[in-house]
Design a protein around this motif. Sequence first.
Motif, PDB file in Angstrom:
ATOM      1  N   ARG A 238       0.842  -1.196   0.000  1.00  0.00           N
ATOM      2  CA  ARG A 238       0.000   0.000   0.000  1.00  0.00           C
ATOM      3  C   ARG A 238       0.879   1.248   0.000  1.00  0.00           C
ATOM      4  O   ARG A 238       0.628   2.202  -0.743  1.00  0.00           O
ATOM      5  N   GLU A 242       1.216   4.308  -2.729  1.00  0.00           N
ATOM      6  CA  GLU A 242       1.045   5.711  -2.335  1.00  0.00           C
ATOM      7  C   GLU A 242       2.271   6.550  -2.694  1.00  0.00           C
ATOM      8  O   GLU A 242       2.151   7.717  -3.076  1.00  0.00           O
ATOM      9  N   THR A 245       1.952   7.158  -6.572  1.00  0.00           N
ATOM     10  CA  THR A 245       0.870   8.076  -6.948  1.00  0.00           C
ATOM     11  C   THR A 245       1.021   9.440  -6.288  1.00  0.00           C
ATOM     12  O   THR A 245       0.418  10.421  -6.734  1.00  0.00           O
ATOM     13  N   ALA A 284      -3.667  -1.673  -6.287  1.00  0.00           N
ATOM     14  CA  ALA A 284      -4.062  -0.395  -5.691  1.00  0.00           C
ATOM     15  C   ALA A 284      -4.039   0.728  -6.727  1.00  0.00           C
ATOM     16  O   ALA A 284      -4.930   1.588  -6.746  1.00  0.00           O
ATOM     17  N   VAL A 285      -3.032   0.735  -7.587  1.00  0.00           N
ATOM     18  CA  VAL A 285      -2.964   1.765  -8.626  1.00  0.00           C
ATOM     19  C   VAL A 285      -4.103   1.584  -9.623  1.00  0.00           C
ATOM     20  O   VAL A 285      -4.757   2.551 -10.034  1.00  0.00           O
ATOM     21  N   ARG A 288      -7.564   3.051  -8.781  1.00  0.00           N
ATOM     22  CA  ARG A 288      -7.775   4.503  -8.757  1.00  0.00           C
ATOM     23  C   ARG A 288      -8.402   4.972 -10.062  1.00  0.00           C
ATOM     24  O   ARG A 288      -8.143   4.425 -11.134  1.00  0.00           O
ATOM     25  N   GLN A 289      -9.203   6.020  -9.967  1.00  0.00           N
ATOM     26  CA  GLN A 289      -9.844   6.601 -11.141  1.00  0.00           C
ATOM     27  C   GLN A 289      -9.003   7.713 -11.763  1.00  0.00           C
ATOM     28  O   GLN A 289      -9.173   8.040 -12.937  1.00  0.00           O
ATOM     29  N   ASP A 290      -8.084   8.283 -10.983  1.00  0.00           N
ATOM     30  CA  ASP A 290      -7.332   9.441 -11.462  1.00  0.00           C
ATOM     31  C   ASP A 290      -5.940   9.094 -11.983  1.00  0.00           C
ATOM     32  O   ASP A 290      -5.199   9.973 -12.424  1.00  0.00           O
TER      33      ASP A 290
END
Length: 792
Positions: A238, A242, A245, A284-285, A288-290
Amino acid sequence: MRRAVCIHGHFYQPPRENPWTGEVEVQRSVAPDHDWNERVAAECYGPNTAARILDPEGLIEEVVNTYSRISFTAAPTLLAWLEQHRPAVYRAILDADRESRVRYAGHGSAIACCYNHLIMPFATREEKRIQVAWGVRDFAARFGREPEGMWLPETAVDIESLDLMAEAGIRFTVLAPHQAGRVRAIGGGAWTDVSGGRVDTTSPYLCRLPSGRSIAVFFYDGAIARDVAFGDLLADGRRFAERLTGAFSPGEERPELVHIATDGETYGHHRKFGEMALAYCLRAVEARQDVRLTVYGEYLDAHPPTHEAAVPEGTSWSCLHGLERWRGECGCRSGTHPDWSQAWREPLREAVVMVRDALAPRSAEALAALVRDPGAAHEDAVGLVLSRWSDEAAAAFFARHARAGIAPEEQRRLLSLLEMERQMMLMQTSCGWFFDDITEPGSVQVMRHASRTMDLARQALGLDLEPAFIAILRRAQPNDPAYPTGADAYETFVRPAAADLARIGAGAALYALFDLEHPAAASGMYAVRGDWQYRSETDGRRSLLGTVRVRCRATGEEALFDATASFAGMDRVAFGIRESHGEEGLRAVWETMVDADPTGTFSRVYTAADLSDEERWAIARALAPSIGSAVCAVYRDVAALIGVLEDLRIPVPGSAALLGEHADTVRLLSMLDRGCPDPDRFLALAGEIRAEGGRPDPVALGEAASRRIEGSLREAAARPEDPEPLEEIVRVFRCAKVFALPLTLWESQNLCIAMRGRYAGMQEQAGRGDRNAERWAEAFRRAAACLGVRVT
């Protein structure tokens, strides 16, 4: 795709094959594994095809083939080994690239690599051309498409190599941030100095080349890459996600790519469970929507460079001094021996360059007399390697390239020259200078390739360079005091590895005694055909006699021999070879073998002292099960006596206790091998053994239990409605818990995960009253729980 993340892994192992046989030999430093390739495959290459993601309860929730989501290099020498020795892993890597093309708009996750990882700026122009051409050809043959990108070994860069890559159709490469020199907007304007790692790594750059061609360059994020490779970022997937991103510019409107590059072996080998952190990070990446997960080819299509970069020559990603790590005493080292000198690097580099420069013009001249276009033939010769020197590939090669009317002996010379050229590239592999001493495996390996190169030069060109090579090595000072000079290391580590046709033929007889295939034949480099007309096994001695034809596929060299071998123990080994004397000669030898040394009439004879580590390893592995049989036989002979001694309370010798423990192990193994049909009986026997203080072999029992669990899962997959194999798994686990046996469950877990899709259907059938389906579903739930797999 305004914000995207790309993770690149450079997966590579140096060529470790014996240059004379084409097969990796046993390496003591990695025992109990056979060699480092096996160890790294088990810790990294395999696990990355099915990396685990665990749920909060610690059960396997999902498996991810990370190769399908990251960008990766799988170097040719590694892929060749995986194809032969780990075919399932190899297929999974190829499948991952196909899967990635769907995910990334037609762009595959794999990129090519210069063929055998030599430092490109040190190579001649012709070597660079072949390195690129062979890398492209090897990639296309394996992945079924042309490569878009290419990795420079150690990211060691020069403009000529970039130009040859662009000429071959390569669109991009990846470099470290400190390898950027200046940047400016495409179309002109002032240059900005970005040396020292100050380049903006979130965009690709155009590198213009003197030929008028160009290539795109991605400079990776050095800070994050360092924390992955040398820090603790892989302790938490995780946090890894983070960190990636969180590296985008705040409020930036232009497209940005956050990307890193590290050794692929970081994920599982250098960092235990690193593949699990990688898998979690990728998921996890993707959630994400962004931010979009991508690969370089897709990003380059969506966002072509807006700036160009000037790339200084002679830099790399793992040497602060440019390229000195591969030729001088620069201070860069592995860290294991911080006080050791690296002065040996310069003479080793000088020695291999001497061989290359002496042979290159002579080889080019010889090739020109045999083929119509030497450059095209040399470039096409990788097809021989890819086919493992098959007869069909050789015939097709001659048809395409050889001059008309070329004689068989000229064909053999042509093959020898091409193999000499291949070995000449292998002797320059970067690993020879990367580590701390000339006596270490990487340096020994390049010296072995140099020796094989010189061996072939003697055969094909009549040129002996070895005295000059050794003279240069005398100036190399090893750090290990056992070896006064590099020449002494050469004598100790290189000469014993050499094997001519006769030595391979003699070894083939020894291997045949144990019904084993000689490694030279297993590698495909040799055709070895033995006709063992005489065999015997009496009074504990095995003997064998016959003929063996040995042909080196790589050079065309061939010979027929008489060969014999006898074995009466690891210290009583004899095997010999001679020119063939025909059937009468063989019969005469066999008639004397009962009472005399069978090797007496053979021109070359080898004994236990001449066995290589690989030969000793192969024979010992073949004979190891006989130790257990022998111990059991002894126990059977003395079991009654031991019983009387115990009954009369007479002290029993300690060796008798060892015999008893082995007998206990054998009884437990028998139950595990049958799937513990009566677990209560197993538990009762285990209780008796424990009460008597017995200590059965946990490793042997763990291996047996693991084998049976995997076998039961395969049976369950083959018999989709039969609950019995699944119930057997639960029984074996119940028995294994008694001694807390160490279990190897990776493949079994994969099989279980693959069966999860069947569970919902069986549950539905159970809900309609199908008793067998209900039993199957219950058995699957229990088996999955034992394996640590979440059912739904």
